[in-house]
Design a protein around this motif. Structure first.
Motif, PDB file in Angstrom:
ATOM      1  N   VAL A  58     -36.515   8.648 -17.212  1.00 30.28           N
ATOM      2  CA  VAL A  58     -36.065   8.882 -15.838  1.00 30.28           C
ATOM      3  C   VAL A  58     -36.288   7.647 -14.978  1.00 30.28           C
ATOM      4  O   VAL A  58     -35.574   7.423 -13.994  1.00 30.28           O
ATOM      5  CB  VAL A  58     -36.799  10.104 -15.234  1.00 30.28           C
ATOM      6  CG1 VAL A  58     -38.273   9.794 -14.983  1.00 30.28           C
ATOM      7  CG2 VAL A  58     -36.142  10.541 -13.929  1.00 30.28           C
ATOM      8  N   GLU A  59     -37.249   6.818 -15.363  1.00 31.18           N
ATOM      9  CA  GLU A  59     -37.512   5.600 -14.589  1.00 31.18           C
ATOM     10  C   GLU A  59     -36.285   4.701 -14.564  1.00 31.18           C
ATOM     11  O   GLU A  59     -35.975   4.082 -13.538  1.00 31.18           O
ATOM     12  CB  GLU A  59     -38.708   4.854 -15.184  1.00 31.18           C
ATOM     13  CG  GLU A  59     -39.100   3.621 -14.384  1.00 31.18           C
ATOM     14  CD  GLU A  59     -40.285   2.879 -14.985  1.00 31.18           C
ATOM     15  OE1 GLU A  59     -40.449   1.683 -14.674  1.00 31.18           O
ATOM     16  OE2 GLU A  59     -41.031   3.499 -15.767  1.00 31.18           O
ATOM     17  N   LYS A  80     -43.010  16.965 -15.588  1.00 30.39           N
ATOM     18  CA  LYS A  80     -41.666  16.746 -16.112  1.00 30.39           C
ATOM     19  C   LYS A  80     -40.809  16.274 -14.938  1.00 30.39           C
ATOM     20  O   LYS A  80     -40.543  17.026 -14.014  1.00 30.39           O
ATOM     21  CB  LYS A  80     -41.100  18.037 -16.697  1.00 30.39           C
ATOM     22  CG  LYS A  80     -39.652  17.926 -17.156  1.00 30.39           C
ATOM     23  CD  LYS A  80     -39.121  19.273 -17.629  1.00 30.39           C
ATOM     24  CE  LYS A  80     -37.655  19.188 -18.005  1.00 30.39           C
ATOM     25  NZ  LYS A  80     -37.112  20.517 -18.417  1.00 30.39           N
ATOM     26  N   ILE A  81     -40.400  15.022 -14.977  1.00 25.20           N
ATOM     27  CA  ILE A  81     -39.629  14.447 -13.873  1.00 25.20           C
ATOM     28  C   ILE A  81     -38.212  14.168 -14.359  1.00 25.20           C
ATOM     29  O   ILE A  81     -38.010  13.460 -15.343  1.00 25.20           O
ATOM     30  CB  ILE A  81     -40.280  13.153 -13.354  1.00 25.20           C
ATOM     31  CG1 ILE A  81     -41.730  13.421 -12.919  1.00 25.20           C
ATOM     32  CG2 ILE A  81     -39.486  12.581 -12.189  1.00 25.20           C
ATOM     33  CD1 ILE A  81     -42.464  12.193 -12.412  1.00 25.20           C
ATOM     34  N   THR A  82     -37.242  14.742 -13.681  1.00 21.15           N
ATOM     35  CA  THR A  82     -35.842  14.572 -14.070  1.00 21.15           C
ATOM     36  C   THR A  82     -35.013  14.129 -12.873  1.00 21.15           C
ATOM     37  O   THR A  82     -35.344  14.432 -11.723  1.00 21.15           O
ATOM     38  CB  THR A  82     -35.261  15.886 -14.631  1.00 21.15           C
ATOM     39  OG1 THR A  82     -35.436  16.933 -13.658  1.00 21.15           O
ATOM     40  CG2 THR A  82     -35.964  16.283 -15.916  1.00 21.15           C
ATOM     41  N   TYR A  83     -33.941  13.410 -13.178  1.00 18.10           N
ATOM     42  CA  TYR A  83     -33.015  12.963 -12.136  1.00 18.10           C
ATOM     43  C   TYR A  83     -31.714  13.742 -12.249  1.00 18.10           C
ATOM     44  O   TYR A  83     -31.140  13.852 -13.334  1.00 18.10           O
ATOM     45  CB  TYR A  83     -32.727  11.467 -12.264  1.00 18.10           C
ATOM     46  CG  TYR A  83     -31.643  10.998 -11.313  1.00 18.10           C
ATOM     47  CD1 TYR A  83     -31.918  10.785  -9.968  1.00 18.10           C
ATOM     48  CD2 TYR A  83     -30.338  10.797 -11.765  1.00 18.10           C
ATOM     49  CE1 TYR A  83     -30.929  10.378  -9.094  1.00 18.10           C
ATOM     50  CE2 TYR A  83     -29.347  10.387 -10.897  1.00 18.10           C
ATOM     51  CZ  TYR A  83     -29.647  10.180  -9.556  1.00 18.10           C
ATOM     52  OH  TYR A  83     -28.664   9.789  -8.690  1.00 18.10           O
ATOM     53  N   LYS A  84     -31.274  14.309 -11.145  1.00 21.97           N
ATOM     54  CA  LYS A  84     -30.018  15.048 -11.101  1.00 21.97           C
ATOM     55  C   LYS A  84     -29.209  14.561  -9.911  1.00 21.97           C
ATOM     56  O   LYS A  84     -29.628  14.720  -8.766  1.00 21.97           O
ATOM     57  CB  LYS A  84     -30.275  16.555 -10.982  1.00 21.97           C
ATOM     58  CG  LYS A  84     -30.960  17.166 -12.192  1.00 21.97           C
ATOM     59  CD  LYS A  84     -31.143  18.663 -12.039  1.00 21.97           C
ATOM     60  CE  LYS A  84     -31.827  19.270 -13.264  1.00 21.97           C
ATOM     61  NZ  LYS A  84     -32.014  20.742 -13.124  1.00 21.97           N
ATOM     62  N   GLY A  85     -28.068  13.966 -10.202  1.00 24.35           N
ATOM     63  CA  GLY A  85     -27.197  13.493  -9.134  1.00 24.35           C
ATOM     64  C   GLY A  85     -26.292  14.608  -8.633  1.00 24.35           C
ATOM     65  O   GLY A  85     -26.594  15.789  -8.766  1.00 24.35           O
ATOM     66  N   GLY A 126     -43.148   5.521  -4.527  1.00 28.16           N
ATOM     67  CA  GLY A 126     -42.500   6.601  -5.259  1.00 28.16           C
ATOM     68  C   GLY A 126     -42.319   6.257  -6.726  1.00 28.16           C
ATOM     69  O   GLY A 126     -42.566   7.081  -7.613  1.00 28.16           O
ATOM     70  N   LEU A 127     -41.882   5.029  -7.004  1.00 26.13           N
ATOM     71  CA  LEU A 127     -41.709   4.583  -8.386  1.00 26.13           C
ATOM     72  C   LEU A 127     -43.049   4.530  -9.103  1.00 26.13           C
ATOM     73  O   LEU A 127     -43.161   4.869 -10.286  1.00 26.13           O
ATOM     74  CB  LEU A 127     -41.040   3.213  -8.409  1.00 26.13           C
ATOM     75  CG  LEU A 127     -40.591   2.690  -9.775  1.00 26.13           C
ATOM     76  CD1 LEU A 127     -39.614   3.649 -10.432  1.00 26.13           C
ATOM     77  CD2 LEU A 127     -39.962   1.308  -9.636  1.00 26.13           C
ATOM     78  N   GLN A 128     -44.084   4.154  -8.376  1.00 28.76           N
ATOM     79  CA  GLN A 128     -45.426   4.116  -8.958  1.00 28.76           C
ATOM     80  C   GLN A 128     -45.883   5.522  -9.353  1.00 28.76           C
ATOM     81  O   GLN A 128     -46.470   5.717 -10.429  1.00 28.76           O
ATOM     82  CB  GLN A 128     -46.404   3.509  -7.948  1.00 28.76           C
ATOM     83  CG  GLN A 128     -47.837   3.401  -8.457  1.00 28.76           C
ATOM     84  CD  GLN A 128     -48.766   2.811  -7.403  1.00 28.76           C
ATOM     85  OE1 GLN A 128     -48.341   2.112  -6.485  1.00 28.76           O
ATOM     86  NE2 GLN A 128     -50.051   3.112  -7.529  1.00 28.76           N
ATOM     87  N   TYR A 129     -45.608   6.492  -8.497  1.00 28.90           N
ATOM     88  CA  TYR A 129     -45.951   7.883  -8.809  1.00 28.90           C
ATOM     89  C   TYR A 129     -45.211   8.354 -10.065  1.00 28.90           C
ATOM     90  O   TYR A 129     -45.783   9.047 -10.918  1.00 28.90           O
ATOM     91  CB  TYR A 129     -45.591   8.797  -7.640  1.00 28.90           C
ATOM     92  CG  TYR A 129     -46.700   8.992  -6.634  1.00 28.90           C
ATOM     93  CD1 TYR A 129     -47.928   9.523  -7.016  1.00 28.90           C
ATOM     94  CD2 TYR A 129     -46.508   8.674  -5.294  1.00 28.90           C
ATOM     95  CE1 TYR A 129     -48.940   9.717  -6.092  1.00 28.90           C
ATOM     96  CE2 TYR A 129     -47.520   8.864  -4.359  1.00 28.90           C
ATOM     97  CZ  TYR A 129     -48.735   9.388  -4.755  1.00 28.90           C
ATOM     98  OH  TYR A 129     -49.740   9.582  -3.844  1.00 28.90           O
ATOM     99  N   ILE A 130     -43.936   7.996 -10.164  1.00 26.88           N
ATOM    100  CA  ILE A 130     -43.142   8.417 -11.319  1.00 26.88           C
ATOM    101  C   ILE A 130     -43.728   7.848 -12.604  1.00 26.88           C
ATOM    102  O   ILE A 130     -43.870   8.550 -13.611  1.00 26.88           O
ATOM    103  CB  ILE A 130     -41.675   7.987 -11.140  1.00 26.88           C
ATOM    104  CG1 ILE A 130     -41.019   8.812 -10.026  1.00 26.88           C
ATOM    105  CG2 ILE A 130     -40.894   8.151 -12.442  1.00 26.88           C
ATOM    106  CD1 ILE A 130     -39.627   8.357  -9.658  1.00 26.88           C
TER     107      ILE A 130
END
Length: 329
Positions: free
Chosen positions: A100-101, A146-151, A85-89
């Motif tokens: 976002v990483e 566009k990759i974003t992190y939302k908690g 998953g981290l590789q994809y990001i």
């Protein structure tokens, strides 16, 4: 998922944005149900360990009961891999959002679990993208999402039963009816924002009311734009198999892209007359040399006189003569 931690990732295949999140939830899974209610998934993907030999996990059972009309699909647990998953990001995230990483490196479950908009899965980001690749027969171009992190912060939660009875999102008698709170309010053209953002937009409206020429110019230009989100999504999805239909679609997409980029300069010129800070911010954001560079690249393949035209017959003619002689795409 362990100790109440849940990870989700959602991607809308009609857009080019991947949203990932991780949060703590209780035994009734109120938070995840609330998020899924907002996303309104078409398909939910979970690991096959969630439903084996006729036995369901509690989460699988709760989701299946609350979303009876949504397809639930299970995939092998081995695809739920946080390293992948981290590789994809790293591979797919556009440079402007690569921070976002840092947000997700310590979030094991949001890398290992996910939920999607067009395809919604409580699965790993890796499993999600692998599933999309398999089902849609496409791969995403590098540095294209566009990759974003939302908690779970800044989120108001309400019990699903209460939300249903109050008809906040759907009409209780007719799910397709717009007679709900959301249906009454859903007439805006922009995403929500905080109080300052909303006030700035009000100021923009006030300026447009006072400057009729600016309003008419912007209205005329914006009406010529195609669905930009859908166009971006189409261009970043690379078909794994090629054929006549794929080639024809590629030519059409390049013509659409050329049409859109040519409008950017016109829109920027119109925004120069705006005095509001938001208009000025838009003006600055459009002052990007990459638009001109991309247009020049397109013109090396497509005839400059090729234009987007309404109507299938007109576009067929444009596609037939768009590509320059002795070139292929």
């Amino acid at each position: 998922m362990a100790k109440g931690e849940i990870g989700m990732a959602c991607i809308d295949l009609k857009g080019a944005e991947l949203i990932i999140s991780q949060f703590s939830d209780g035994p009734t899974y109120v938070k995840i149900l609330c998020k899924l209610q907002i996303i309104q998934p078409v398909e939910i993907i979970m690991p096959n360990t969630s439903y084996e030999n006729g036995k369901m996990t509690q989460l699988f059972q709760v989701i299946s009961e609350q979303f009876p009309y949504v397809t639930l699909t299970t995939v092998q647990r081995k695809y739920f891999n946080e390293s992948k998953g981290l590789q994809y990001i790293r591979q797919l995230c556009v440079p402007e959002f690569n921070t976002v990483e840092m947000d997700v490196q310590s979030k094991y479950y949001c890398l290992a679990t996910a939920a999607v908009s067009y395809l919604c899965c409580v699965a790993t980001t890796a499993a999600l993208l692998k599933y999309v690749e398999f089902i849609q027969n496409v791969v995403f171009a590098p540095a294209s999402l566009k990759i974003t992190y939302k908690g779970g912060e800044k989120t108001a939660l309400i019990d699903m039963t209460a939300a249903r009875h109050l008809e906040l999102v759907h009409n209780l008698r007719n799910p397709k009816s717009k007679q709900s709170l959301y249906g009454v309010l859903n007439y805006t053209k922009t995403a929500g924002g905080d109080l300052q953002t909303i006030q700035t937009r009000f100021d923009c409206v006030e300026e447009l009311v006072e400057k009729e020429e600016l309003f008419l110019n912007l209205q005329a230009i914006i009406s010529k734009f195609l669905d930009v989100d859908h166009l971006i999504s189409s261009t970043v999805q690379i078909p794994k198999k090629e054929g006549i239909k794929v080639f024809e679609r590629k030519i059409a997409e390049i013509i659409f892209l050329k049409h859109t980029i040519e409008l950017v300069q016109i829109l920027q010129n119109a925004l120069a007359d705006g005095q509001n800070s938001l208009f000025k911010a838009y003006y600055q954001s459009l002052d990007d040399s990459r638009f001109a560079n991309l247009l020049e690249q397109i013109k090396t393949v497509i005839h400059e006189e090729s234009r987007y035209q309404k109507g299938a017959l007109n576009m067929r003619t444009q596609k037939l003569f768009a590509v320059k002689v002795d070139l292929s795409i």
